[in-house]
Design a protein around this motif. Structure first.
Motif, PDB file in Angstrom:
ATOM      1  N   MET A   1       0.838  -1.193   0.000  1.00  0.00           N
ATOM      2  CA  MET A   1       0.000   0.000   0.000  1.00  0.00           C
ATOM      3  C   MET A   1       0.877   1.249   0.000  1.00  0.00           C
ATOM      4  O   MET A   1       2.074   1.184   0.284  1.00  0.00           O
ATOM      5  N   ASN A   2       0.284   2.372  -0.275  1.00  0.00           N
ATOM      6  CA  ASN A   2       1.020   3.627  -0.345  1.00  0.00           C
ATOM      7  C   ASN A   2       1.618   4.008   0.995  1.00  0.00           C
ATOM      8  O   ASN A   2       1.057   3.730   2.052  1.00  0.00           O
ATOM      9  N   SER A   3       2.783   4.701   0.966  1.00  0.00           N
ATOM     10  CA  SER A   3       3.298   5.343   2.159  1.00  0.00           C
ATOM     11  C   SER A   3       2.462   6.582   2.431  1.00  0.00           C
ATOM     12  O   SER A   3       1.967   7.227   1.516  1.00  0.00           O
ATOM     13  N   ILE A   4       2.309   6.911   3.689  1.00  0.00           N
ATOM     14  CA  ILE A   4       1.480   8.044   4.082  1.00  0.00           C
ATOM     15  C   ILE A   4       2.379   9.142   4.614  1.00  0.00           C
ATOM     16  O   ILE A   4       3.246   8.908   5.452  1.00  0.00           O
ATOM     17  N   THR A   5       2.189  10.358   4.130  1.00  0.00           N
ATOM     18  CA  THR A   5       2.949  11.507   4.610  1.00  0.00           C
ATOM     19  C   THR A   5       2.119  12.254   5.632  1.00  0.00           C
ATOM     20  O   THR A   5       0.984  12.640   5.364  1.00  0.00           O
ATOM     21  N   LEU A   6       2.674  12.443   6.830  1.00  0.00           N
ATOM     22  CA  LEU A   6       2.001  13.204   7.869  1.00  0.00           C
ATOM     23  C   LEU A   6       2.442  14.656   7.803  1.00  0.00           C
ATOM     24  O   LEU A   6       3.626  14.931   7.641  1.00  0.00           O
ATOM     25  N   LYS A   7       1.507  15.587   7.930  1.00  0.00           N
ATOM     26  CA  LYS A   7       1.814  17.011   7.861  1.00  0.00           C
ATOM     27  C   LYS A   7       1.788  17.602   9.264  1.00  0.00           C
ATOM     28  O   LYS A   7       0.821  17.473   9.990  1.00  0.00           O
ATOM     29  N   GLN A  90      -2.918   8.827   1.182  1.00  0.00           N
ATOM     30  CA  GLN A  90      -1.540   9.220   0.909  1.00  0.00           C
ATOM     31  C   GLN A  90      -1.079  10.366   1.807  1.00  0.00           C
ATOM     32  O   GLN A  90       0.093  10.725   1.818  1.00  0.00           O
ATOM     33  N   GLY A  91      -1.982  10.930   2.573  1.00  0.00           N
ATOM     34  CA  GLY A  91      -1.606  12.005   3.481  1.00  0.00           C
ATOM     35  C   GLY A  91      -2.646  12.173   4.569  1.00  0.00           C
ATOM     36  O   GLY A  91      -3.831  11.883   4.372  1.00  0.00           O
ATOM     37  N   ILE A  92      -2.184  12.593   5.730  1.00  0.00           N
ATOM     38  CA  ILE A  92      -3.080  12.862   6.855  1.00  0.00           C
ATOM     39  C   ILE A  92      -2.705  14.219   7.425  1.00  0.00           C
ATOM     40  O   ILE A  92      -1.562  14.439   7.812  1.00  0.00           O
ATOM     41  N   ALA A  93      -3.665  15.123   7.461  1.00  0.00           N
ATOM     42  CA  ALA A  93      -3.441  16.446   8.046  1.00  0.00           C
ATOM     43  C   ALA A  93      -4.220  16.544   9.349  1.00  0.00           C
ATOM     44  O   ALA A  93      -5.375  16.115   9.432  1.00  0.00           O
ATOM     45  N   PHE A  94      -3.555  17.077  10.377  1.00  0.00           N
ATOM     46  CA  PHE A  94      -4.210  17.258  11.666  1.00  0.00           C
ATOM     47  C   PHE A  94      -4.984  18.579  11.668  1.00  0.00           C
ATOM     48  O   PHE A  94      -4.498  19.596  11.194  1.00  0.00           O
ATOM     49  N   LEU A  95      -6.194  18.544  12.216  1.00  0.00           N
ATOM     50  CA  LEU A  95      -7.025  19.731  12.378  1.00  0.00           C
ATOM     51  C   LEU A  95      -7.198  20.011  13.861  1.00  0.00           C
ATOM     52  O   LEU A  95      -7.201  19.093  14.680  1.00  0.00           O
TER      53      LEU A  95
END
Length: 357
Positions: A1-7, A90-95
């Motif tokens: 599966m894709n690598s996930i980039t955390l912001k 592919q990405g997770i942004a914290f709110l």
């Protein structure tokens, strides 16, 4: 599966947990979901690369368990999941967590379930929806005597029992107070409150803050019966999920930014769902991805050109093709020289032959 980039959120040189998360989100969340959220905060503080499978291995979960946790926190408004064209994260942004004061200030002006608009087809109903009423009365704490009086009523006693069954645990004093507020101040019937709880739980959200926003949305629409609430939620589902389906997005609700686009297309631009779906289809054909900004540009142009029906779009397509054909350079007339058959010679080889002769 894709690598996930955390912001990273601003100033994340350490693992920081906001009090709003602990006070308003953690108590009602599944313990495993809380662990995954805290783990993500820890990983973002050290720029760790991870994937759904690596998170699953860390906690000895299945990947579906991890996806359920991520989806839960997205519904709570704490995460924004960025997905590729295949629907993989592919990405997770914290709110930032929303405090109770912020939610109370926001709820009357931005109800979770929007009122139906005239551009949408009305769902079949046995009774019509009433016109929107003024904003619901301001929430006032009930006195202890009033709470005790209401809890003695048989229908309220039964309602609190059923609500606890739906939520899966005993109700907190705050949740009981909210339910009594819906009954005593918003004048919801016990049946309507029961459906409210059932509806929110079916959406995967047991948060009392979420439930209150939905209730205030219904109150602002003048909803007073279960049938009216079902009609409204059917329109809500049709409005957002029809667009997501047109983009090929499955198994999740709309993100906040996506809802803004959809509201703009249907409410501000006054387009029908079939026109919006056509813009989505053309977006996928051109960009091979679900690009809301690209679809917005298409719909902006159609609005400027006065599009109201699919036939208007076909007319624009025909006119564009005609102009394109007229603007294309005309082929030049053949001349005698061009008609003469040109022979192909290998001049380098001819030169070698002459030198060797």
């Amino acid at each position: 599966m894709n690598s996930i980039t955390l912001k990273k959120p601003a100033g994340s040189g350490y693992t920081l947990i906001q009090n709003a998360f602990i006070d308003h989100y953690m108590p009602e969340a599944n313990g495993e979901f809380v662990k995954i959220y805290l783990y993500l905060l820890r990983c973002v503080s050290i720029d760790a690369q991870l994937s759904v499978s690596s998170i699953a291995d860390t906690f000895d979960h299945t990947e579906k368990d991890v996806l359920r946790a991520l989806s839960y926190w997205e519904k709570q408004g704490l995460l924004l999941l960025e997905k590729d064209s295949r629907g993989e994260i592919q990405g997770i942004a914290f709110l930032d967590p929303v405090t109770e004061e912020e939610e109370e200030a926001e709820a009357p002006s931005t109800p979770e379930v929007p009122a139906p608009e005239p551009v949408l087809e009305q769902a079949a109903a046995s009774e019509p929806l009433p016109e929107a009423s003024p904003l619901p009365p301001k929430k006032q704490p009930l006195t202890a005597d009033r709470i005790a009086e209401l809890k003695k009523q048989e229908d309220i006693e039964q309602l609190l029992f059923i609500a606890a069954q739906y939520i899966g645990r005993p109700l907190t004093p705050s949740e009981i107070s909210n339910i009594l507020y819906y009954y005593d101040t918003l004048h919801f019937s016990a049946d309507l409150i029961e459906y409210l709880v059932e509806y929110c739980v079916s959406k995967g959200n047991k948060s009392s803050h979420y439930m209150e926003k939905v209730a205030l949305g219904w109150a602002s629409e003048g909803i007073q019966t279960v049938q009216q609430a079902k009609n409204s939620t059917n329109l809500y589902n049709k409005k957002y999920y029809s667009v997501l389906n047109a983009f090929g997005i499955k198994n999740r609700g709309p993100a906040a930014s996506e809802k803004e686009y959809i509201d703009r297309w249907l409410d501000e631009y006054q387009f029908t769902l079939n026109i919006v779906a056509e813009a989505c289809n053309r977006t996928i054909s051109q960009t091979h991805e679900a690009s809301f900004p690209y679809a917005d540009k298409i719909l902006q142009q159609w609005k400027k050109k006065g599009v109201h029906h699919l036939d208007d779009i076909r007319t624009l397509d025909t006119e564009r093709m005609k102009k394109k054909k007229e603007a294309a350079p005309k082929a030049s007339a053949p001349n005698k020289f061009n008609n003469f058959h040109q022979r192909d010679y290998d001049f380098e080889q001819l030169e070698k032959d002459l030198l060797n002769s």
